[in-house]
Design a protein around this motif. Structure first.
Motif, PDB file in Angstrom:
ATOM      1  N   UNK A  53       0.840  -1.190   0.000  1.00 58.30           N
ATOM      2  CA  UNK A  53       0.000   0.000   0.000  1.00 58.30           C
ATOM      3  C   UNK A  53       0.881   1.249   0.000  1.00 58.30           C
ATOM      4  N   UNK A  54       0.422   2.277  -0.676  1.00 58.32           N
ATOM      5  CA  UNK A  54       1.125   3.553  -0.650  1.00 58.32           C
ATOM      6  C   UNK A  54       1.167   4.048   0.801  1.00 58.32           C
ATOM      7  N   UNK A  55       2.321   4.514   1.284  1.00 57.61           N
ATOM      8  CA  UNK A  55       2.419   4.980   2.663  1.00 57.61           C
ATOM      9  C   UNK A  55       1.393   6.071   2.978  1.00 57.61           C
ATOM     10  N   UNK A  56       0.905   6.068   4.209  1.00 55.50           N
ATOM     11  CA  UNK A  56      -0.155   7.001   4.617  1.00 55.50           C
ATOM     12  C   UNK A  56       0.272   8.453   4.456  1.00 55.50           C
ATOM     13  N   UNK A  57       1.560   8.720   4.607  1.00 56.94           N
ATOM     14  CA  UNK A  57       2.028  10.102   4.477  1.00 56.94           C
ATOM     15  C   UNK A  57       1.777  10.632   3.064  1.00 56.94           C
ATOM     16  N   UNK A  58       1.886   9.753   2.067  1.00 55.03           N
ATOM     17  CA  UNK A  58       1.600  10.155   0.692  1.00 55.03           C
ATOM     18  C   UNK A  58       0.098  10.313   0.481  1.00 55.03           C
ATOM     19  N   UNK A  59      -0.686   9.358   0.986  1.00 58.95           N
ATOM     20  CA  UNK A  59      -2.139   9.435   0.845  1.00 58.95           C
ATOM     21  C   UNK A  59      -2.676  10.699   1.501  1.00 58.95           C
ATOM     22  N   UNK A  85     -14.069   9.830  -5.167  1.00 58.30           N
ATOM     23  CA  UNK A  85     -14.283   8.448  -5.602  1.00 58.30           C
ATOM     24  C   UNK A  85     -13.017   7.950  -6.273  1.00 58.30           C
ATOM     25  N   UNK A  86     -12.967   6.649  -6.529  1.00 60.26           N
ATOM     26  CA  UNK A  86     -11.800   6.101  -7.210  1.00 60.26           C
ATOM     27  C   UNK A  86     -10.860   5.339  -6.292  1.00 60.26           C
ATOM     28  N   UNK A  87      -9.646   5.105  -6.779  1.00 60.03           N
ATOM     29  CA  UNK A  87      -8.714   4.187  -6.125  1.00 60.03           C
ATOM     30  C   UNK A  87      -8.200   4.688  -4.779  1.00 60.03           C
ATOM     31  N   UNK A  88      -8.165   6.008  -4.571  1.00 65.54           N
ATOM     32  CA  UNK A  88      -7.723   6.518  -3.273  1.00 65.54           C
ATOM     33  C   UNK A  88      -8.686   6.073  -2.179  1.00 65.54           C
ATOM     34  N   UNK A  89      -9.962   5.950  -2.535  1.00 64.06           N
ATOM     35  CA  UNK A  89     -10.980   5.554  -1.567  1.00 64.06           C
ATOM     36  C   UNK A  89     -10.940   4.055  -1.263  1.00 64.06           C
ATOM     37  N   UNK A  90     -10.213   3.293  -2.058  1.00 66.38           N
ATOM     38  CA  UNK A  90     -10.059   1.862  -1.774  1.00 66.38           C
ATOM     39  C   UNK A  90      -8.646   1.514  -1.319  1.00 66.38           C
ATOM     40  N   UNK A  91      -7.740   2.484  -1.363  1.00 66.18           N
ATOM     41  CA  UNK A  91      -6.353   2.195  -0.985  1.00 66.18           C
ATOM     42  C   UNK A  91      -5.615   1.385  -2.021  1.00 66.18           C
ATOM     43  N   UNK A  92      -6.084   1.408  -3.271  1.00 70.96           N
ATOM     44  CA  UNK A  92      -5.389   0.696  -4.348  1.00 70.96           C
ATOM     45  C   UNK A  92      -4.673   1.657  -5.281  1.00 70.96           C
ATOM     46  N   UNK A  93      -4.550   2.906  -4.877  1.00 69.77           N
ATOM     47  CA  UNK A  93      -3.861   3.882  -5.713  1.00 69.77           C
ATOM     48  C   UNK A  93      -2.352   3.651  -5.658  1.00 69.77           C
ATOM     49  N   UNK A  94      -1.690   3.986  -6.752  1.00 64.74           N
ATOM     50  CA  UNK A  94      -0.237   3.918  -6.793  1.00 64.74           C
ATOM     51  C   UNK A  94       0.282   5.243  -7.340  1.00 64.74           C
TER      52      UNK A  94
END
Length: 326
Positions: A53-59, A85-94
């Motif tokens: 998962x992308x580190x929380x600091x980036x999110x 909406x989208x991948x940030x809301x599911x934690x699948x963003x890169x």
């Protein structure tokens, strides 16, 4: 020259954590090492990082950029619903391949069946073209680094190094007490029409719920395929929508206890059996919502998925298989 797995791993690390902040991830009870227990070779290291998962600091930084845009739009369109909406809301963003989507949604008071303009005609309370113009003007006047108009979105960079925020104008098509059950239609500025409706929040909920049931494994598979695509030197363009569909279609009982190497085997076998071999029926693979079939009328998407399998996924599986990993 083809890049090594070590080079690709370094690229993922830089995209995920450009400031070099040391972050230790939880094990998640699936045989995935922490940063203090590094995988034993370049290939395993790449697979592990590609699933992380992308580190929380980036999110958190991505969300802050979204809030800057949201606050700007709230001032000029206070009656609109501004929803992520989208991948940030599911934690699948890169990083480098995922942005944050901000929907700017109105509620029409009447309907039209006029095929020239889609759902709206002479709306007294909601005109999507006017909403879009107000958004563009407000965002340009806010002094953000870049504002770029696209057919279905307004791309906003709040600063030179900020992650892109995609502002999407549209409307609620249905009303329900639960947001995930509400249908949304977005405005196509290039064609001056409303696109057919979709249920983006159902997709978010289903991915989050199933990933919770599988201890994060569904999201790891999605992130792995996204990173394979992004790190490929071949310009593979299979979309996140299509990759989500592939991963969600896999029976969770098959991978609920798999470790991170086992997930590679699960993905490879599923795509081979349902997409690659003669007699398979990829056109029957549904979207996450179950309302669409991403590969039924989109041969280009199928070709891109096959390229991802042949050039990126299968070579990894083959090395692991030859070394007795499966």
């Amino acid at each position: 020259m083809k890049r090594s797995f070590a080079d690709k791993t370094e690229s993922i690390i830089q995209r995920q954590n450009p400031d070099g902040v040391r972050i230790v991830l939880a094990n998640e009870s699936m045989g995935v090492p922490t940063f203090d227990e590094a995988p034993r070779d370049e290939l395993h290291d790449f697979i592990w990082h590609a699933m992380c998962e992308v580190p929380q600091i980036y999110t958190d930084r991505v969300i802050r950029n979204g809030e800057l845009v949201k606050n700007t739009l709230n001032k000029v369109l206070p009656s609109r619903d501004l929803v992520y909406q989208g991948s940030v809301m599911t934690g699948t963003h890169i990083k480098g391949a995922s942005d944050i989507d901000l929907l700017c949604l109105g509620t029409p008071s009447a309907h039209s069946t006029d095929p020239r303009v889609g759902w709206f005609l002479n709306m007294p309370t909601y005109r999507p073209a006017q909403d879009r113009d107000k958004c563009v003007t407000a965002l340009c006047n806010a002094g953000f680094y870049t504002v770029v108009q696209q057919a279905k979105s307004i791309q906003v960079y709040t600063s030179r190094t900020a992650t892109k925020v995609d502002v999407v104008n549209g409307t609620w098509q249905t009303n329900d007490r639960y947001q995930e059950n509400r249908k949304v239609s977005i405005y196509n500025h290039a064609k001056s029409v409303m696109e057919p409706g979709d249920y983006p929040f159902i997709s978010i909920k289903k991915i989050n719920d199933r990933s919770s049931l599988t201890n994060g494994r569904l999201k790891r598979m999605i992130r792995f395929l996204k990173n394979l695509r992004t790190e490929s030197d071949l310009g593979i363009t299979v979309s996140s929508f299509e990759l989500n569909a592939i991963c969600y279609a896999i029976d969770p009982s098959i991978y609920v206890r798999a470790d991170y190497i086992g997930l590679v085997d699960v993905l490879t076998r599923y795509i081979y059996n349902h997409v690659i071999i003669t007699g398979s029926h990829p056109e029957k693979i549904p979207s996450v919502t179950g309302l669409e079939y991403p590969f039924s009328k989109n041969p280009a998407a199928l070709v891109e998925l096959q390229r991802l399998y042949t050039n990126e996924l299968f070579p990894i599986w083959d090395v692991l298989h030859k070394h007795g990993e499966f």
